[in-house]
Design an enzyme around this catalytic site. Sequence first.
Site, short mmCIF file in Angstrom:
data_model
loop_
_atom_site.label_atom_id
_atom_site.label_comp_id
_atom_site.label_asym_id
_atom_site.label_seq_id
_atom_site.Cartn_x
_atom_site.Cartn_y
_atom_site.Cartn_z
N GLU A 48 0.80 -1.23 0.00
CA GLU A 48 0.00 0.00 0.00
C GLU A 48 0.84 1.28 0.00
O GLU A 48 0.52 2.23 0.71
CB GLU A 48 -0.92 0.02 1.23
CG GLU A 48 -1.88 -1.14 1.28
CD GLU A 48 -2.65 -1.23 2.59
OE1 GLU A 48 -3.83 -1.58 2.53
OE2 GLU A 48 -2.08 -0.96 3.66
C1 TNX Z 1 -4.40 -3.85 4.64
S1 TNX Z 1 -3.01 -6.19 3.95
C2 TNX Z 1 -3.12 -3.71 5.15
C3 TNX Z 1 -2.96 -3.29 6.55
C4 TNX Z 1 -4.27 -3.15 7.26
C5 TNX Z 1 -5.20 -4.25 6.82
C6 TNX Z 1 -6.50 -4.29 7.56
C7 TNX Z 1 -1.80 -5.27 3.99
C8 TNX Z 1 -0.60 -5.81 3.45
N1 TNX Z 1 -1.99 -4.04 4.48
O1 TNX Z 1 -2.25 -2.09 6.58
O2 TNX Z 1 -4.03 -3.24 8.63
O3 TNX Z 1 -5.46 -4.06 5.46
O4 TNX Z 1 -7.24 -5.42 7.22
#
Ligand code: TNX
Length: 512
Positions: free
Chosen positions: A325
């Site tokens: 992300e």
């Molecule tokens: C996505 S999954 C994220 C996290 C959040 C999560 C909550 C991922 C690699 N990153 O930063 O905590 O969703 O479900």
Amino acid sequence: MRIPLTALLAAALPLTVASSAAPARSAPTPAAPALDSVIPAPVQVRPHGPAFRLTARTVIEAPHSARAVADRLAEALRTTTGYRLPVVGHAPARTPAITLETGARLGAEAYELSAGRSGVTIRSGDNAGLFNGVQTLRQLVPLRAPFVVAGGEITDRPRFAYRGAMLDLARHFHTPAEVKRYIDEISQFKVNHLHLHLSDDQGWRIQIDSWPRLTTVGGAPGTGVDGESGGYLTKAGYRDLVRYAAARHVTIVPEIDLPGHVNAAQVAYPELTCDGVAPPPRTDTEVGYSSLCIGKEVTYRFVEDVIRELAAMTPGPLIHIGGDEAHATTEADYVAFQQRVLPLVAKYGKKAYGWNEITQAPASHTAVAQNWSDKTSNPALAAAVAAGTKVVMSPSNLTYLDMKYDPSTRLGLTWAGYIEVRKAYDWDPGTHVTGVPESAVLGIEAPLWSETLRNLDDIEFMAFPRLAALAELGWSPARDWESFRARLGAYGPRWTARGVDFYPSPQIDWAG
Ligand code: TNX
């Protein structure tokens, strides 16, 4: 430690009744659990012959090299049965014994267990295999007297080498005591890796000597989501956790999330932003807004210092560098960053591990990618796999333990959908993503993000029973929902006896 009253009574009264004949006045005696009732399901089970009756006279026999595994077994049996079984190098003749034997020509983590009138023997080629056999035996010992273990043999080995769980200490800090309790629970299902998400926008949870404000500022009280909790692991605390996990054959995998999810680091060290201005601390649950400054040299001094210190306190082979992300980093910057940072992990003797976005960078071809995408077709991942990347499967719509079970679940999130027990169980990590064959799959991991979770009860409620389903996908060669459903229902009282706050899924007929 709590010892069930029934176990204390059983320890105090000599047992003379036959295992099948229940005394008329008491509740019916539960039968010995069947050899094929174990979770995760063993590779092969052959029930036959007489059962073994475990009593206060039983001894645990183990070579010196397996003493730690034997001590764990003695501790577990003391809790269930109330017996303090001695651990000895050699059992005297005609003494009923649980024998741990090393030197068997079996693969890594594999074991054989045989039970008969005179005792139980667990054989393995390594202590990890003995430990796995011990976890199987624990499920074969009834919760109440008489402690009869069914006769027969089990041959067992893992499908995948990596069977993992993840805790998020950044959104809400979980104490070392809580992490240890989680290790106790997951290791009973032969889960052998625990990934710790140690940094994020809200907080920084691991002491780094060369950048001390990461924890004095980033781990201060109030750095959790909603301004709650806070805290961090000192190096001594982290090393203690690593040792505790190793004694349960669990490898700790630390994660520092880069180049996004870094707001807490930038609050502590404003030079890590491009304009040098400290951002405000954040305790909300937004993602994707922070990025390290890709063009500044200080970024790479920081990252290398962190990786070096993390590698030095981590005996396991993997260092997770996040990579998810990074929406505030341009794609070109992201690739440039990973091309410099992925090789730094190897420089300190470790293998790089990152969320599947790292496959955008060619340097990821020697790394491990954690696939959190919910897609069954992912050309970027398939191309990386063709070039050598290994994969840990964590599809968010199937393995994310922070997703609600259904709309009535009090805790958790919903962005990847609801995940009831059957949904977590009914898929195949070896064929799930096109172009990612079983030979490229190291294993499976169940992440548990902590935006909505505060304490151990919250963790347990979201993890169990789904973690048991995912552990079976990682260990067992075949999948059978009706069989799993029955075994899980029978397992419930074991969680209850240990005070584990599991979710009583309506899909399961729970025993007792
Ligand atoms: C996505 S999954 C994220 C996290 C959040 C999560 C909550 C991922 C690699 N990153 O930063 O905590 O969703 O479900």
